[in-house]
Design a protein around this motif. Sequence first.
Motif, PDB file in Angstrom:
ATOM      1  N   CYS A   1      11.354 -28.631   5.293  1.00  0.00           N
ATOM      2  CA  CYS A   1      10.920 -29.465   6.409  1.00  0.00           C
ATOM      3  C   CYS A   1       9.461 -29.164   6.688  1.00  0.00           C
ATOM      4  O   CYS A   1       8.958 -28.111   6.315  1.00  0.00           O
ATOM      5  CB  CYS A   1      11.744 -29.148   7.645  1.00  0.00           C
ATOM      6  SG  CYS A   1      13.470 -29.576   7.436  1.00  0.00           S
ATOM      7  N   ARG A   2       8.797 -30.096   7.385  1.00  0.00           N
ATOM      8  CA  ARG A   2       7.356 -29.898   7.606  1.00  0.00           C
ATOM      9  C   ARG A   2       7.041 -29.072   8.844  1.00  0.00           C
ATOM     10  O   ARG A   2       5.983 -28.490   8.948  1.00  0.00           O
ATOM     11  CB  ARG A   2       6.659 -31.250   7.701  1.00  0.00           C
ATOM     12  CG  ARG A   2       6.705 -31.982   6.375  1.00  0.00           C
ATOM     13  CD  ARG A   2       5.736 -33.097   6.358  1.00  0.00           C
ATOM     14  NE  ARG A   2       5.991 -34.045   7.415  1.00  0.00           N
ATOM     15  CZ  ARG A   2       5.385 -35.199   7.500  1.00  0.00           C
ATOM     16  NH1 ARG A   2       4.478 -35.537   6.615  1.00  0.00           N
ATOM     17  NH2 ARG A   2       5.659 -36.027   8.468  1.00  0.00           N
ATOM     18  N   THR A   3       7.942 -29.082   9.803  1.00  0.00           N
ATOM     19  CA  THR A   3       7.642 -28.328  11.025  1.00  0.00           C
ATOM     20  C   THR A   3       8.835 -27.453  11.392  1.00  0.00           C
ATOM     21  O   THR A   3       9.954 -27.671  10.922  1.00  0.00           O
ATOM     22  CB  THR A   3       7.395 -29.276  12.218  1.00  0.00           C
ATOM     23  OG1 THR A   3       8.613 -29.988  12.463  1.00  0.00           O
ATOM     24  CG2 THR A   3       6.279 -30.258  11.946  1.00  0.00           C
ATOM     25  N   ARG A   4       8.547 -26.472  12.239  1.00  0.00           N
ATOM     26  CA  ARG A   4       9.611 -25.574  12.689  1.00  0.00           C
ATOM     27  C   ARG A   4      10.684 -26.358  13.425  1.00  0.00           C
ATOM     28  O   ARG A   4      11.868 -26.102  13.284  1.00  0.00           O
ATOM     29  CB  ARG A   4       9.035 -24.532  13.643  1.00  0.00           C
ATOM     30  CG  ARG A   4       8.053 -23.642  12.963  1.00  0.00           C
ATOM     31  CD  ARG A   4       7.264 -22.862  13.959  1.00  0.00           C
ATOM     32  NE  ARG A   4       6.184 -22.179  13.261  1.00  0.00           N
ATOM     33  CZ  ARG A   4       5.422 -21.257  13.794  1.00  0.00           C
ATOM     34  NH1 ARG A   4       5.599 -20.902  15.040  1.00  0.00           N
ATOM     35  NH2 ARG A   4       4.479 -20.691  13.106  1.00  0.00           N
ATOM     36  N   ARG A   5      10.241 -27.333  14.209  1.00  0.00           N
ATOM     37  CA  ARG A   5      11.197 -28.080  15.009  1.00  0.00           C
ATOM     38  C   ARG A   5      12.131 -28.912  14.127  1.00  0.00           C
ATOM     39  O   ARG A   5      13.342 -28.937  14.314  1.00  0.00           O
ATOM     40  CB  ARG A   5      10.449 -28.984  15.988  1.00  0.00           C
ATOM     41  CG  ARG A   5      11.368 -29.601  17.014  1.00  0.00           C
ATOM     42  CD  ARG A   5      10.605 -30.413  17.989  1.00  0.00           C
ATOM     43  NE  ARG A   5       9.733 -29.599  18.815  1.00  0.00           N
ATOM     44  CZ  ARG A   5       8.854 -30.126  19.662  1.00  0.00           C
ATOM     45  NH1 ARG A   5       8.728 -31.420  19.753  1.00  0.00           N
ATOM     46  NH2 ARG A   5       8.091 -29.345  20.387  1.00  0.00           N
ATOM     47  N   GLU A   6      11.517 -29.566  13.132  1.00  0.00           N
ATOM     48  CA  GLU A   6      12.307 -30.382  12.202  1.00  0.00           C
ATOM     49  C   GLU A   6      13.335 -29.480  11.502  1.00  0.00           C
ATOM     50  O   GLU A   6      14.500 -29.834  11.335  1.00  0.00           O
ATOM     51  CB  GLU A   6      11.326 -30.991  11.185  1.00  0.00           C
ATOM     52  CG  GLU A   6      11.931 -31.956  10.197  1.00  0.00           C
ATOM     53  CD  GLU A   6      10.874 -32.369   9.148  1.00  0.00           C
ATOM     54  OE1 GLU A   6       9.704 -32.581   9.519  1.00  0.00           O
ATOM     55  OE2 GLU A   6      11.238 -32.452   7.966  1.00  0.00           O
ATOM     56  N   CYS A   7      12.859 -28.305  11.144  1.00  0.00           N
ATOM     57  CA  CYS A   7      13.675 -27.316  10.460  1.00  0.00           C
ATOM     58  C   CYS A   7      14.878 -26.914  11.320  1.00  0.00           C
ATOM     59  O   CYS A   7      16.022 -26.921  10.878  1.00  0.00           O
ATOM     60  CB  CYS A   7      12.747 -26.127  10.278  1.00  0.00           C
ATOM     61  SG  CYS A   7      13.169 -24.942   9.116  1.00  0.00           S
ATOM     62  N   GLN A   8      14.571 -26.592  12.555  1.00  0.00           N
ATOM     63  CA  GLN A   8      15.612 -26.162  13.486  1.00  0.00           C
ATOM     64  C   GLN A   8      16.638 -27.273  13.694  1.00  0.00           C
ATOM     65  O   GLN A   8      17.835 -27.042  13.686  1.00  0.00           O
ATOM     66  CB  GLN A   8      14.944 -25.787  14.821  1.00  0.00           C
ATOM     67  CG  GLN A   8      15.819 -24.979  15.754  1.00  0.00           C
ATOM     68  CD  GLN A   8      16.152 -23.608  15.185  1.00  0.00           C
ATOM     69  OE1 GLN A   8      15.338 -23.017  14.502  1.00  0.00           O
ATOM     70  NE2 GLN A   8      17.363 -23.133  15.420  1.00  0.00           N
TER      71      GLN A   8
END
Length: 609
Positions: A249-256
Amino acid sequence: MSTFSELGLKEEILSALIDMGYETPSEIQEKAVPQVISSTDDLKAFAQTGTGKTAAFSLPIIQQIDVDNSNVQAIILSPTRELAVQIGDQIEKFSKNIRGLKVVTVYGGASIEDQTRKLNKGAQIVVGTPGRTVDLINRRRLKLGNLQWLVLDEADEMLNMGFKDDLDAVLQSTPETKQTLLFSATFPREVEAIARNYMHNPVEISAGTKNTGSDDVSNEYYVVTERNRYAAIKRIADVNPDIYGIIFCRTRRECQEVSEKLIADGYSADSLHGDLSQAQRDSVMQKFRKKTVQMLVATDVAARGLDVTDLTHVINHKLPDQNEAYTHRSGRTGRAGKKGVSIVLVTNREVGKLRPIERKIQKKFIKREVPSGTEICKIQLFKLVEKVKNTEINTEAISGYLENIYSEFEGLSREELIQKFISVEFNAFLEYYSKADDINDNRAPREADDRGRRRDDENMSRFFINIGRKDSLTPPRLMGLINDQNITNNVEIGQIEILDTFSFFELDKNFEKETIEAFLSNSPEFEGRSVNVEITKKRRSGGGGGRGGDRRPRRDGGNFRGGDRGPRRDGGDFKGKRRESTGGNRDRESRSSGSSSRVQNKSWGRKRD
Ligand code: AMP
């Protein structure tokens, strides 16, 4: 092809390599090892991850370390904590038969006192992340006056991550006489500048074609709408019950978000990103290495250089911002001679973005269809049949009950009995997929493109920000800065344009006021400058600069959504009890255990410890 002993390595190292199963040197090892053993010239090496570069720089250094001298003789800088730990572990293994050789790994997020204690005991080799290394140098706990070798591993990534000042600081505090070994998969301007400023007539070597993808990786793509990305991941996991892979994923939030949905939906998944503490990251990695977690949802930075050899899949939930990152992502699979698949999920209007990547990896992407419910059911059913066939019977444990059980089933034919047992396990799965829609987006690109462009034009506001390239601002750092303001959950960031002294970014129009207010009330600083954000006029479609220094117009470029906030017309791709795309812990009990990439709920529902 030469052997390790022909490279000039001593017996203690050769025996350790045999124990590690290294039989013949890789190309980069063949080139780098004799060079560094026989010469003190600086070395500039083009090498991607997975080519064996850790051994390429470690072995010749280990060979030449003076074990009677406990001063730091070699320092290896690497971009992430995980990679530093991995390199430290490898060096310990390579040098296990050399008495007196000590390696210490230093990185942020862990006790600096513990690391200092280890350094005080004496270590000839130090592996470190740039920030912590500089910290230790400034506190005079790490002394590099006797340094002979400095290795910059993944130099491009260290610079991408904004470590330029730290690298400068380390380079300046080391003796002129040292030998510098620079390993990088790419050589953009910034890396060339390091080589120019700090290296003397370096010898250049490269392994394999620069920046091309591995032959062992099949590059594939699926075309889905934005809201079906997650549904597609689930189908890919369901059609590959033994999947063992990383979802990027590109961002931590997307990842989470992706990992939370997967966990809530009963899959064996966990996330790895920069918001986790070191202990959490270690625990996630341990579970992933032991394969108790099948799918690791990770940001590029967190998963950079991770060495897990038998990954079956890499899934790009969204394409990376920079094409270069695709090579790093896909290079996590197809390692050490194994085959792997790198899957990209693209929307209809993103398909064009695959072309420059194809040119870079010098391979074509193969278009695949997202598997249908029927295909998935067939695969899962046979997986279940296999499982039943291979289950060992514990006669002793069940013998006491068998008589009663046999009488309960009296009157049922063999066929009926099989059907009933299969149905117990499989009904929920069948129901889940029985009415599943086709989620491939087969619309003509133009149709999708028009929709996307309209959204870009109408729904985004453009903001001016008073920091730019000269402040070491990069698109990921700007995204981090925006995310740090906690404007609202899931705010969508659009195009980013970084200029020398200022920059622009687009953000969901609905949050104009919140954005300005968040920056005003948080008064953030960036590299010592107070940050100031203002609304600015929207650039006309097609004009202006690009993103991340890319000056070509990017009308389609780089929108990412922190989550699917749009109206949900029909939710997921099935109309049964469950919907595929929003996660949440609904209907957990009805979940089938037919899929082995799904886990039995209990252990996965709980938080990381
Ligand atoms: P690296 O590029 O250093 O991260 O190495 C990638 C993977 O290949 C690691 O798992 C290494 O242990 C493995 N490896 C490196 N060199 C060799 C070799 N000569 N023979 C077998 N495996 C190797």
